[in-house]
Design a protein around this motif. Structure first.
Motif, PDB file in Angstrom:
ATOM      1  N   GLU A   1       0.825  -1.205   0.000  1.00 60.79           N
ATOM      2  CA  GLU A   1       0.000   0.000   0.000  1.00 60.79           C
ATOM      3  C   GLU A   1       0.861   1.257   0.000  1.00 60.79           C
ATOM      4  N   ALA A   2       1.991   1.220   0.710  1.00 64.95           N
ATOM      5  CA  ALA A   2       2.903   2.362   0.705  1.00 64.95           C
ATOM      6  C   ALA A   2       3.516   2.585  -0.667  1.00 64.95           C
ATOM      7  N   GLU A   3       3.625   1.508  -1.465  1.00 63.95           N
ATOM      8  CA  GLU A   3       4.156   1.606  -2.825  1.00 63.95           C
ATOM      9  C   GLU A   3       3.074   1.941  -3.842  1.00 63.95           C
ATOM     10  N   GLY A   4       1.859   2.184  -3.358  1.00 60.25           N
ATOM     11  CA  GLY A   4       0.762   2.513  -4.254  1.00 60.25           C
ATOM     12  C   GLY A   4       0.112   1.311  -4.901  1.00 60.25           C
ATOM     13  N   ARG A   5       0.335   0.116  -4.359  1.00 62.94           N
ATOM     14  CA  ARG A   5      -0.253  -1.104  -4.904  1.00 62.94           C
ATOM     15  C   ARG A   5      -1.455  -1.527  -4.056  1.00 62.94           C
ATOM     16  N   ASP A   6      -2.244  -2.424  -4.607  1.00 66.63           N
ATOM     17  CA  ASP A   6      -3.296  -3.057  -3.821  1.00 66.63           C
ATOM     18  C   ASP A   6      -2.651  -3.918  -2.748  1.00 66.63           C
ATOM     19  N   GLY A   7      -3.287  -3.997  -1.587  1.00 64.00           N
ATOM     20  CA  GLY A   7      -2.713  -4.770  -0.488  1.00 64.00           C
ATOM     21  C   GLY A   7      -2.539  -6.236  -0.804  1.00 64.00           C
ATOM     22  N   GLU A   8      -3.404  -6.788  -1.644  1.00 62.19           N
ATOM     23  CA  GLU A   8      -3.324  -8.198  -2.041  1.00 62.19           C
ATOM     24  C   GLU A   8      -2.775  -8.306  -3.455  1.00 62.19           C
ATOM     25  N   PRO A   9      -1.762  -9.137  -3.692  1.00 61.29           N
ATOM     26  CA  PRO A   9      -1.157  -9.256  -5.027  1.00 61.29           C
ATOM     27  C   PRO A   9      -2.067  -9.991  -6.004  1.00 61.29           C
ATOM     28  N   SER A  10      -1.837  -9.755  -7.282  1.00 60.08           N
ATOM     29  CA  SER A  10      -2.565 -10.477  -8.326  1.00 60.08           C
ATOM     30  C   SER A  10      -1.621 -11.333  -9.171  1.00 60.08           C
ATOM     31  N   ALA A  11      -0.320 -11.259  -8.887  1.00 60.92           N
ATOM     32  CA  ALA A  11       0.660 -12.050  -9.633  1.00 60.92           C
ATOM     33  C   ALA A  11       1.810 -12.413  -8.705  1.00 60.92           C
ATOM     34  N   CYS A  12       2.546 -13.454  -9.077  1.00 56.91           N
ATOM     35  CA  CYS A  12       3.648 -13.911  -8.235  1.00 56.91           C
ATOM     36  C   CYS A  12       4.780 -14.453  -9.100  1.00 56.91           C
ATOM     37  N   VAL A  13       5.905 -14.701  -8.455  1.00 53.75           N
ATOM     38  CA  VAL A  13       7.079 -15.277  -9.104  1.00 53.75           C
ATOM     39  C   VAL A  13       7.576 -16.418  -8.218  1.00 53.75           C
ATOM     40  N   LEU A  14       7.935 -17.542  -8.831  1.00 52.74           N
ATOM     41  CA  LEU A  14       8.435 -18.707  -8.089  1.00 52.74           C
ATOM     42  C   LEU A  14       9.888 -18.970  -8.449  1.00 52.74           C
ATOM     43  N   ASP A  15      10.662 -19.380  -7.455  1.00 50.36           N
ATOM     44  CA  ASP A  15      12.047 -19.794  -7.702  1.00 50.36           C
ATOM     45  C   ASP A  15      12.526 -20.567  -6.489  1.00 50.36           C
ATOM     46  N   SER A  16      13.721 -21.130  -6.594  1.00 49.50           N
ATOM     47  CA  SER A  16      14.280 -21.905  -5.486  1.00 49.50           C
ATOM     48  C   SER A  16      15.750 -21.568  -5.294  1.00 49.50           C
TER      49      SER A  16
ATOM     50  N   ARG B   1      12.073  -2.583   7.997  1.00 49.64           N
ATOM     51  CA  ARG B   1      13.075  -1.542   7.745  1.00 49.64           C
ATOM     52  C   ARG B   1      12.677  -0.679   6.547  1.00 49.64           C
ATOM     53  N   ARG B   2      12.135  -1.291   5.519  1.00 50.72           N
ATOM     54  CA  ARG B   2      11.710  -0.504   4.354  1.00 50.72           C
ATOM     55  C   ARG B   2      10.558   0.429   4.723  1.00 50.72           C
ATOM     56  N   LEU B   3       9.642  -0.032   5.542  1.00 51.51           N
ATOM     57  CA  LEU B   3       8.507   0.793   5.932  1.00 51.51           C
ATOM     58  C   LEU B   3       8.936   1.993   6.772  1.00 51.51           C
ATOM     59  N   THR B   4      10.016   1.835   7.532  1.00 55.27           N
ATOM     60  CA  THR B   4      10.473   2.925   8.406  1.00 55.27           C
ATOM     61  C   THR B   4      11.675   3.665   7.835  1.00 55.27           C
ATOM     62  N   GLY B   5      12.107   3.285   6.634  1.00 55.45           N
ATOM     63  CA  GLY B   5      13.214   3.985   6.001  1.00 55.45           C
ATOM     64  C   GLY B   5      14.565   3.720   6.621  1.00 55.45           C
ATOM     65  N   GLU B   6      14.722   2.552   7.270  1.00 51.61           N
ATOM     66  CA  GLU B   6      15.991   2.208   7.909  1.00 51.61           C
ATOM     67  C   GLU B   6      16.799   1.289   6.999  1.00 51.61           C
ATOM     68  N   ALA B   7      18.101   1.467   6.994  1.00 46.13           N
ATOM     69  CA  ALA B   7      18.984   0.664   6.152  1.00 46.13           C
ATOM     70  C   ALA B   7      19.163  -0.730   6.731  1.00 46.13           C
ATOM     71  N   THR B   8      19.492  -1.666   5.853  1.00 49.47           N
ATOM     72  CA  THR B   8      19.836  -3.021   6.261  1.00 49.47           C
ATOM     73  C   THR B   8      21.305  -3.244   5.972  1.00 49.47           C
ATOM     74  N   PRO B   9      22.199  -3.034   6.943  1.00 50.44           N
ATOM     75  CA  PRO B   9      23.636  -3.198   6.675  1.00 50.44           C
ATOM     76  C   PRO B   9      23.976  -4.642   6.333  1.00 50.44           C
ATOM     77  N   ASN B  10      24.970  -4.812   5.491  1.00 48.46           N
ATOM     78  CA  ASN B  10      25.412  -6.133   5.068  1.00 48.46           C
ATOM     79  C   ASN B  10      26.328  -6.731   6.126  1.00 48.46           C
ATOM     80  N   TRP B  11      26.026  -7.985   6.539  1.00 46.24           N
ATOM     81  CA  TRP B  11      26.816  -8.613   7.602  1.00 46.24           C
ATOM     82  C   TRP B  11      28.276  -8.838   7.209  1.00 46.24           C
ATOM     83  N   ARG B  12      28.540  -8.897   5.911  1.00 44.51           N
ATOM     84  CA  ARG B  12      29.923  -9.151   5.482  1.00 44.51           C
ATOM     85  C   ARG B  12      30.843  -7.998   5.867  1.00 44.51           C
ATOM     86  N   GLY B  13      30.276  -6.810   6.049  1.00 44.07           N
ATOM     87  CA  GLY B  13      31.106  -5.657   6.385  1.00 44.07           C
ATOM     88  C   GLY B  13      31.069  -5.286   7.844  1.00 44.07           C
ATOM     89  N   THR B  14      30.483  -6.149   8.703  1.00 47.78           N
ATOM     90  CA  THR B  14      30.351  -5.822  10.116  1.00 47.78           C
ATOM     91  C   THR B  14      31.165  -6.786  10.961  1.00 47.78           C
TER      92      THR B  14
END
Length: 279
Positions: free
Chosen positions: A101-116, A266-279
């Motif tokens: 909803e914050a991205e301007g989309r409907d709350g429920e998706p109408s399409a998806c992507v599958l992978d493994s 974090r995306r909803l609150t605008g907070e970064a997700t630091p990469n563990w490889r650099g910590t």
């Protein structure tokens, strides 16, 4: 418990505001159903969640939790209960809807992507829960993911690595159709065979394989499929997922949900997700 200095994985006040209602409702429900009889609970839910996120983010064994958290057995007990009672799936659904909803989309998706994703396992995983991915020559497990077109998790299924994408894809589509009836389109790679396409048609979902151009050399962004490839990359920010350490597949699925809960909050609150490889 005495106040402690925070860790980078701790929930901020803003992220806790998003998560707290679901956990508070869970505790109230247990009290109402007389499942927590006796003295009032002594552990703060926010600190329990911080401890669980610490494990997911850093990859430490449960027994190695810092002593300024609640006892590791207590933290794991909450983790197990929340997994069994669907709390992590509930949080994933809530945050995904808010973010869409914050991205301007409907709350429920109408399409998806599958992978493994095939991942190696640790020594504590039973041989019966492992397998060999012949194509990638990896002994371990597979994480079968279903995401919306923003790359946000819809469902996850963890199996032995020997389970084909086709067999798992049938289960993913069944779960998605049951939980998200608006989904009518699914993009997959060439590893998903006719069985998945036919099963999707039975569920009212048009399954469309997206193949890489045979003449293409080197890296190339593949339409539609890149979103879920990016999601897998997001998950790798959580060190517990760099290898499958969970004894049981359903606990492994919960760790994937936790990583996505952390990322979406974090995306909803605008907070970064630091990469563990650099910590």
């Amino acid at each position: 418990m005495a106040p402690r200095d925070g860790y980078p994985s701790d929930l901020s006040d803003e992220r806790w505001e998003l998560i707290e209602p679901v956990l508070a409702a869970w505790r109230a429900r247990r009290r109402r159903d007389a499942l927590d009889i006796g003295r009032p609970p002594e552990h703060d839910l926010r600190q329990i969640m911080n401890a669980i996120l610490y494990v997911d983010r850093t990859g430490v064994p449960w027994r190695y939790l810092p002593h300024d958290f609640a006892p590791w057995a207590t933290v794991y007990g909450y983790f197990a209960k929340w997994q069994q009672e669907g709390v992590f799936e509930q949080l994933t659904g809530l945050l995904r809807r808010l973010l869409r909803e914050a991205e301007g989309r409907d709350g429920e998706p109408s399409a998806c992507v599958l992978d493994s994703q095939t991942i190696k396992t640790s020594a504590n995983v039973r041989l019966a829960d492992q397998g060999i991915d012949a194509g990638k020559r990896i002994i371990g497990r597979k994480r079968h993911l279903g995401c919306d077109t923003l790359g946000l998790l819809l469902t996850v299924l963890v199996t032995a690595a020997s389970v084909s994408d086709t067999a798992a894809g049938v289960q993913l589509l069944f779960r998605i159709a049951a939980a998200h009836p608006r989904v009518t389109k699914a993009w997959v790679d060439a590893g998903y065979r006719t069985t998945v396409i036919n099963h999707g048609a039975h569920l009212g979902i048009d399954v469309h394989p997206v193949q890489r151009d045979p003449g293409t050399k080197g890296f190339k962004v593949i339409p539609r499929r890149w979103t879920i490839e990016r999601s897998i990359g997001w998950l790798m920010h959580h060190r517990r997922l760099a290898r499958d350490y969970e004894r049981h597949p359903h606990r492994s699925e919960a760790m994937v949900h936790l990583a996505m809960i952390d990322l979406m909050a974090r995306r909803l609150t605008g907070e970064a997700t630091p990469n563990w490889r650099g910590t």
